[in-house]
Design a protein around this motif. Structure first.
Motif, PDB file in Angstrom:
ATOM      1  N   GLY A  41       0.807  -1.213   0.000  1.00 55.59           N
ATOM      2  CA  GLY A  41       0.000   0.000   0.000  1.00 55.59           C
ATOM      3  C   GLY A  41       0.840   1.264   0.000  1.00 55.59           C
ATOM      4  N   LEU A  42       1.952   1.243   0.736  1.00 56.35           N
ATOM      5  CA  LEU A  42       2.856   2.391   0.768  1.00 56.35           C
ATOM      6  C   LEU A  42       3.449   2.647  -0.614  1.00 56.35           C
ATOM      7  CD1 LEU A  42       3.921   4.297   3.046  1.00 56.35           C
ATOM      8  CD2 LEU A  42       5.935   2.847   3.136  1.00 56.35           C
ATOM      9  N   PHE A  43       3.862   1.570  -1.278  1.00 56.32           N
ATOM     10  CA  PHE A  43       4.436   1.693  -2.618  1.00 56.32           C
ATOM     11  C   PHE A  43       3.395   2.197  -3.617  1.00 56.32           C
ATOM     12  CE2 PHE A  43       5.127  -0.331  -6.783  1.00 56.32           C
ATOM     13  CZ  PHE A  43       6.331   0.263  -7.142  1.00 56.32           C
ATOM     14  N   ALA A  44       2.209   1.575  -3.595  1.00 55.79           N
ATOM     15  CA  ALA A  44       1.159   1.958  -4.544  1.00 55.79           C
ATOM     16  C   ALA A  44       0.707   3.395  -4.318  1.00 55.79           C
ATOM     17  CB  ALA A  44      -0.025   1.003  -4.421  1.00 55.79           C
ATOM     18  N   GLY A  45       0.556   3.791  -3.064  1.00 55.25           N
ATOM     19  CA  GLY A  45       0.090   5.139  -2.772  1.00 55.25           C
ATOM     20  C   GLY A  45       1.106   6.205  -3.118  1.00 55.25           C
ATOM     21  N   TYR A  46       2.390   5.917  -2.910  1.00 56.74           N
ATOM     22  CA  TYR A  46       3.415   6.926  -3.184  1.00 56.74           C
ATOM     23  C   TYR A  46       3.688   7.062  -4.676  1.00 56.74           C
ATOM     24  CZ  TYR A  46       7.688   9.657  -2.838  1.00 56.74           C
ATOM     25  OH  TYR A  46       8.620  10.639  -2.972  1.00 56.74           O
ATOM     26  N   VAL A  47       3.738   5.928  -5.387  1.00 54.86           N
ATOM     27  CA  VAL A  47       4.015   5.978  -6.826  1.00 54.86           C
ATOM     28  C   VAL A  47       2.826   6.561  -7.574  1.00 54.86           C
ATOM     29  CG1 VAL A  47       4.511   4.587  -8.877  1.00 54.86           C
ATOM     30  CG2 VAL A  47       5.651   4.074  -6.719  1.00 54.86           C
ATOM     31  N   GLY A  48       1.616   6.079  -7.228  1.00 53.86           N
ATOM     32  CA  GLY A  48       0.407   6.592  -7.860  1.00 53.86           C
ATOM     33  C   GLY A  48       0.313   6.206  -9.329  1.00 53.86           C
ATOM     34  N   GLY A  49      -0.553   6.887 -10.047  1.00 59.10           N
ATOM     35  CA  GLY A  49      -0.684   6.674 -11.486  1.00 59.10           C
ATOM     36  C   GLY A  49      -1.157   5.286 -11.860  1.00 59.10           C
ATOM     37  N   ARG A  50      -0.625   4.787 -12.976  1.00 60.55           N
ATOM     38  CA  ARG A  50      -1.054   3.490 -13.487  1.00 60.55           C
ATOM     39  C   ARG A  50      -0.615   2.344 -12.584  1.00 60.55           C
ATOM     40  NH1 ARG A  50      -0.049   3.767 -20.070  1.00 60.55           N
ATOM     41  NH2 ARG A  50      -1.541   5.481 -20.484  1.00 60.55           N
ATOM     42  N   VAL A  51       0.536   2.502 -11.955  1.00 61.29           N
ATOM     43  CA  VAL A  51       1.003   1.451 -11.040  1.00 61.29           C
ATOM     44  C   VAL A  51       0.006   1.267  -9.907  1.00 61.29           C
ATOM     45  CG1 VAL A  51       2.821   0.776  -9.442  1.00 61.29           C
ATOM     46  CG2 VAL A  51       3.416   1.862 -11.620  1.00 61.29           C
ATOM     47  N   ASN A  52      -0.443   2.367  -9.359  1.00 66.75           N
ATOM     48  CA  ASN A  52      -1.449   2.318  -8.299  1.00 66.75           C
ATOM     49  C   ASN A  52      -2.734   1.660  -8.799  1.00 66.75           C
ATOM     50  OD1 ASN A  52      -3.879   3.343  -6.832  1.00 66.75           O
ATOM     51  ND2 ASN A  52      -2.345   4.352  -5.555  1.00 66.75           N
ATOM     52  N   MET A  53      -3.170   2.048  -9.978  1.00 64.28           N
ATOM     53  CA  MET A  53      -4.415   1.516 -10.517  1.00 64.28           C
ATOM     54  C   MET A  53      -4.326   0.013 -10.735  1.00 64.28           C
ATOM     55  SD  MET A  53      -6.416   2.541 -14.025  1.00 64.28           S
ATOM     56  CE  MET A  53      -5.137   1.750 -15.026  1.00 64.28           C
ATOM     57  N   VAL A  54      -3.208  -0.471 -11.299  1.00 61.13           N
ATOM     58  CA  VAL A  54      -3.049  -1.904 -11.555  1.00 61.13           C
ATOM     59  C   VAL A  54      -3.053  -2.695 -10.255  1.00 61.13           C
ATOM     60  CG1 VAL A  54      -1.448  -3.651 -12.408  1.00 61.13           C
ATOM     61  CG2 VAL A  54      -1.849  -1.582 -13.746  1.00 61.13           C
ATOM     62  N   ILE A  55      -2.307  -2.210  -9.263  1.00 58.82           N
ATOM     63  CA  ILE A  55      -2.223  -2.935  -7.987  1.00 58.82           C
ATOM     64  C   ILE A  55      -3.580  -2.977  -7.288  1.00 58.82           C
ATOM     65  CG2 ILE A  55      -1.235  -2.879  -5.662  1.00 58.82           C
ATOM     66  CD1 ILE A  55       1.316  -1.745  -6.861  1.00 58.82           C
ATOM     67  N   MET A  56      -4.253  -1.838  -7.219  1.00 53.66           N
ATOM     68  CA  MET A  56      -5.523  -1.777  -6.491  1.00 53.66           C
ATOM     69  C   MET A  56      -6.626  -2.536  -7.216  1.00 53.66           C
ATOM     70  SD  MET A  56      -4.431  -0.321  -3.905  1.00 53.66           S
ATOM     71  CE  MET A  56      -5.991  -0.344  -3.031  1.00 53.66           C
ATOM     72  N   ARG A  57      -6.639  -2.482  -8.552  1.00 51.00           N
ATOM     73  CA  ARG A  57      -7.677  -3.221  -9.278  1.00 51.00           C
ATOM     74  C   ARG A  57      -7.442  -4.731  -9.163  1.00 51.00           C
ATOM     75  NH1 ARG A  57      -8.669   1.330  -9.272  1.00 51.00           N
ATOM     76  NH2 ARG A  57      -9.379   0.511  -7.274  1.00 51.00           N
ATOM     77  N   ALA A  58      -6.177  -5.143  -9.115  1.00 50.68           N
ATOM     78  CA  ALA A  58      -5.882  -6.570  -8.950  1.00 50.68           C
ATOM     79  C   ALA A  58      -6.340  -7.061  -7.581  1.00 50.68           C
ATOM     80  CB  ALA A  58      -4.390  -6.816  -9.142  1.00 50.68           C
ATOM     81  N   LEU A  59      -6.157  -6.239  -6.558  1.00 51.91           N
ATOM     82  CA  LEU A  59      -6.566  -6.628  -5.209  1.00 51.91           C
ATOM     83  C   LEU A  59      -8.072  -6.534  -5.025  1.00 51.91           C
ATOM     84  CD1 LEU A  59      -3.745  -4.980  -3.084  1.00 51.91           C
ATOM     85  CD2 LEU A  59      -4.019  -7.392  -3.635  1.00 51.91           C
ATOM     86  N   ASP A  60      -8.738  -5.755  -5.858  1.00 50.56           N
ATOM     87  CA  ASP A  60     -10.199  -5.650  -5.760  1.00 50.56           C
ATOM     88  C   ASP A  60     -10.891  -6.978  -6.035  1.00 50.56           C
ATOM     89  OD1 ASP A  60     -10.231  -3.043  -5.004  1.00 50.56           O
ATOM     90  OD2 ASP A  60     -10.636  -2.224  -7.004  1.00 50.56           O
ATOM     91  N   VAL A  61     -10.202  -7.892  -6.720  1.00 48.50           N
ATOM     92  CA  VAL A  61     -10.784  -9.216  -6.995  1.00 48.50           C
ATOM     93  C   VAL A  61     -11.120  -9.927  -5.689  1.00 48.50           C
ATOM     94  CG1 VAL A  61     -10.345 -11.472  -8.043  1.00 48.50           C
ATOM     95  CG2 VAL A  61      -9.561  -9.390  -9.183  1.00 48.50           C
ATOM     96  N   PHE A  62     -10.281  -9.733  -4.670  1.00 48.51           N
ATOM     97  CA  PHE A  62     -10.500 -10.404  -3.388  1.00 48.51           C
ATOM     98  C   PHE A  62     -11.762  -9.887  -2.694  1.00 48.51           C
ATOM     99  CE2 PHE A  62      -6.018 -11.070  -4.154  1.00 48.51           C
ATOM    100  CZ  PHE A  62      -5.783 -12.344  -3.682  1.00 48.51           C
ATOM    101  N   TYR A  63     -12.186  -8.656  -3.019  1.00 50.13           N
ATOM    102  CA  TYR A  63     -13.371  -8.093  -2.386  1.00 50.13           C
ATOM    103  C   TYR A  63     -14.663  -8.634  -2.994  1.00 50.13           C
ATOM    104  CZ  TYR A  63     -10.608  -4.705   0.215  1.00 50.13           C
ATOM    105  OH  TYR A  63      -9.730  -4.123   1.093  1.00 50.13           O
ATOM    106  N   ALA A  64     -14.553  -9.438  -4.046  1.00 45.21           N
ATOM    107  CA  ALA A  64     -15.744 -10.030  -4.651  1.00 45.21           C
ATOM    108  C   ALA A  64     -16.303 -11.170  -3.805  1.00 45.21           C
ATOM    109  CB  ALA A  64     -15.436 -10.532  -6.060  1.00 45.21           C
ATOM    110  N   PHE A  65     -15.538 -11.623  -2.811  1.00 42.70           N
ATOM    111  CA  PHE A  65     -15.956 -12.756  -1.985  1.00 42.70           C
ATOM    112  C   PHE A  65     -15.935 -12.344  -0.514  1.00 42.70           C
ATOM    113  CE2 PHE A  65     -13.565 -14.206  -5.669  1.00 42.70           C
ATOM    114  CZ  PHE A  65     -14.472 -15.055  -6.280  1.00 42.70           C
ATOM    115  N   PRO A  66     -16.871 -12.841   0.280  1.00 39.49           N
ATOM    116  CA  PRO A  66     -16.813 -12.607   1.728  1.00 39.49           C
ATOM    117  C   PRO A  66     -15.546 -13.226   2.318  1.00 39.49           C
ATOM    118  CG  PRO A  66     -18.968 -13.450   1.064  1.00 39.49           C
ATOM    119  CD  PRO A  66     -18.082 -13.587  -0.126  1.00 39.49           C
ATOM    120  N   SER A  67     -15.067 -12.652   3.406  1.00 41.88           N
ATOM    121  CA  SER A  67     -13.817 -13.115   4.014  1.00 41.88           C
ATOM    122  C   SER A  67     -13.879 -14.589   4.404  1.00 41.88           C
ATOM    123  CB  SER A  67     -13.490 -12.262   5.241  1.00 41.88           C
ATOM    124  OG  SER A  67     -13.300 -10.918   4.889  1.00 41.88           O
ATOM    125  N   VAL A  68     -15.021 -15.011   4.956  1.00 43.47           N
ATOM    126  CA  VAL A  68     -15.148 -16.409   5.390  1.00 43.47           C
ATOM    127  C   VAL A  68     -15.059 -17.339   4.193  1.00 43.47           C
ATOM    128  CG1 VAL A  68     -16.643 -18.078   6.524  1.00 43.47           C
ATOM    129  CG2 VAL A  68     -16.537 -15.740   7.385  1.00 43.47           C
TER     130      VAL A  68
END
Length: 288
Positions: free
Chosen positions: A110-137
């Protein structure tokens, strides 16, 4: 005549946080409960009254308060007090380790993605958004089931569940800090990105991320016990509260108090973690 001026020592941020925690009776009570549970688990080899693996079918499912067995015995005649003390070791380990691992990994990403920003941030955050499609359990069960049963695989599964959540918090805070004037001034002065992150950004980001991570401890305890209850975590005959709850299901009608003890310890520990996290969150918010 010389006039002496006494200057009061400036109180640091953490001194104020510690003072506010000491003034919070709920947080102190929760910390004391957790301390007792941790000490009982760590000192189990010296405090436990019996062998946690010694079974006897002659004394199976003794009720709470039986002579020599204060909390009764389980379905194989093993001392419940001993099993609960030893079980706290694995339960606490499976509850705390994934959060610590997720804190380290997630904060870094998160520190890397937030500081770099731009497309790098978008790629990292959109990739991690896949995990939010499912409940934690469901996600923890799916990952643990794919990796196979066992404590190590459960720790990996829980870490993967918590990393995206920590990354989102760390990225959000870093993005806000990156836009502050003193960060821009540090850039204009020629400071390197590593130096800016280490000196100016890291201290502002770790606090909120740490507070959020403490709130995940109670969730981690429940998920870890749930995986063991489903047979995806600790394997028999190792004592672990979730696994003990599973093996005692058949005794719920004949000896409900003994069968409910592991669940009671899971509940108490989770509530204590949650209340302590709320206390830490409130104490670190010194703006109030």
């Amino acid at each position: 005549m010389t006039q002496t001026v006494s200057l009061a020592p400036s109180r640091s941020y953490w001194h104020v946080v510690g003072r506010q925690l000491r003034q919070d009776p709920v947080a102190l009570a929760s910390a004391c409960v957790l301390l007792c549970i941790v000490l009982a688990a760590v000192l189990a080899p010296w405090l436990a009254p019996a062998d946690p693996f010694k079974a006897s079918m002659m004394r199976r499912l003794l009720p709470v308060g039986s002579p020599g067995y204060w909390l009764g015995t389980d379905e194989l005649g093993r001392d419940m007090l001993t099993r609960l003390m030893y079980g706290g070791r694995l339960s606490l380990l499976m509850g705390v380790v994934p959060v610590l691992a997720a804190f380290g990994i997630g904060a870094s990403i998160g520190l890397f993605a937030g500081y770099v920003g731009g497309r790098v941030n978008m790629v990292i955050m959109r990739a991690l958004d896949v995990f939010y499609a499912f409940p934690s359990v469901l996600l923890a069960v799916a990952i643990s089931g794919a990796l196979g049963p066992g404590m190590s695989n459960s720790l990996i599964a829980l870490t993967l569940v918590f990393v995206p959540q920590v990354v989102r918090v760390a990225e959000s805070v870093t993005t806000q800090v990156r836009q502050l004037d003193y960060i821009e001034a540090a850039r204009m002065s020629g400071a390197s990105a590593f130096s800016i992150i280490r000196v100016h950004v890291l201290g502002n980001v770790l606090g909120p991320v740490f507070v959020y991570a403490t709130g995940l401890l109670s969730v981690s305890m429940i998920l870890a016990s749930g995986l063991s209850f489903l047979g995806l975590g600790v394997k028999p005959p190792e004592p672990e509260w979730g696994l003990m709850l599973n093996t005692l299901r058949s005794a719920i009608y004949s000896n409900p108090w003994v069968a409910a003890l592991p669940g009671l310890f899971i509940f108490i520990t989770s509530i204590a973690f949650n209340l302590l996290a709320d206390g830490v969150r409130s104490a670190m918010d010194i703006r109030k």
